[in-house]
Write a protein that holds these residues in place. Structure first.
Motif, PDB file in Angstrom:
ATOM      1  N   LYS A  31       0.715  -0.772   0.317  1.00  0.00           N
ATOM      2  CA  LYS A  31       0.124   0.313  -0.172  1.00  0.00           C
ATOM      3  C   LYS A  31       0.708   1.762   0.392  1.00  0.00           C
ATOM      4  O   LYS A  31       0.708   2.374  -0.647  1.00  0.00           O
ATOM      5  N   ASN A  37      -4.260  -3.303  -5.055  1.00  0.00           N
ATOM      6  CA  ASN A  37      -4.809  -4.208  -5.335  1.00  0.00           C
ATOM      7  C   ASN A  37      -4.255  -5.396  -4.512  1.00  0.00           C
ATOM      8  O   ASN A  37      -5.073  -6.705  -4.603  1.00  0.00           O
ATOM      9  N   PHE A  38      -2.970  -5.521  -4.404  1.00  0.00           N
ATOM     10  CA  PHE A  38      -2.697  -6.395  -3.828  1.00  0.00           C
ATOM     11  C   PHE A  38      -1.188  -6.182  -3.350  1.00  0.00           C
ATOM     12  O   PHE A  38      -0.594  -5.099  -3.710  1.00  0.00           O
ATOM     13  N   PRO A 111      -4.481  -9.848  -1.593  1.00  0.00           N
ATOM     14  CA  PRO A 111      -5.159  -8.963  -1.980  1.00  0.00           C
ATOM     15  C   PRO A 111      -4.795  -8.207  -0.579  1.00  0.00           C
ATOM     16  O   PRO A 111      -4.666  -9.036   0.639  1.00  0.00           O
TER      17      PRO A 111
END
Length: 117
Positions: A31, A37-38, A111
């Motif tokens: 992040k 998203n991953f 995820p």
């Protein structure tokens, strides 16, 4: 954009106990890099090392980078080596262990609902 060598990852965590032995984890992309998203993580298992046998809600995709090991899949130990890929569906019990004498390294994509490391 981010380009780096995996050994330069700032986040390196020794994972020991709770069913894990001789495991190091690196957060490669997460992040903080703007990846919503991953998360991409790399794990290294020393000789005799293993992750805990566990399950969780999220899936993950695994690419074996180096070494030899085994993946617990549907109750059976399946040999894996550099170049092998493993898909772990959500809620599937799984574990990885090093069966060789060299470090066993694999990249794991998860995820955002999962812990980054």
């Amino acid at each position: 954009m981010k380009v780096m060598h995996y050994r330069d990852a700032e986040t390196v965590k020794d994972i020991e106990g709770n069913g894990a032995h001789a495991v190091k984890g690196r957060l490669l992309i997460g992040k903080a890099d703007g990846a919503p998203n991953f998360a991409m993580r790399m794990f290294e298992l020393a000789e005799g090392g293993h992750t805990p046998c566990h399950s969780h809600d999220w899936e993950h995709e695994v690419f074996v980078h180096s070494g030899r090991g085994e993946a617990l899949c549907d109750g059976d130990w399946v040999p894996v080596e550099a170049g092998s890929v493993v898909f772990v569906p959500g809620n599937a019990e799984h574990q990885f262990r090093n069966t060789g004498t060299e470090p066993f390294q694999f990249v794991c994509l998860v995820p955002p609902s999962s812990p980054e490391l």
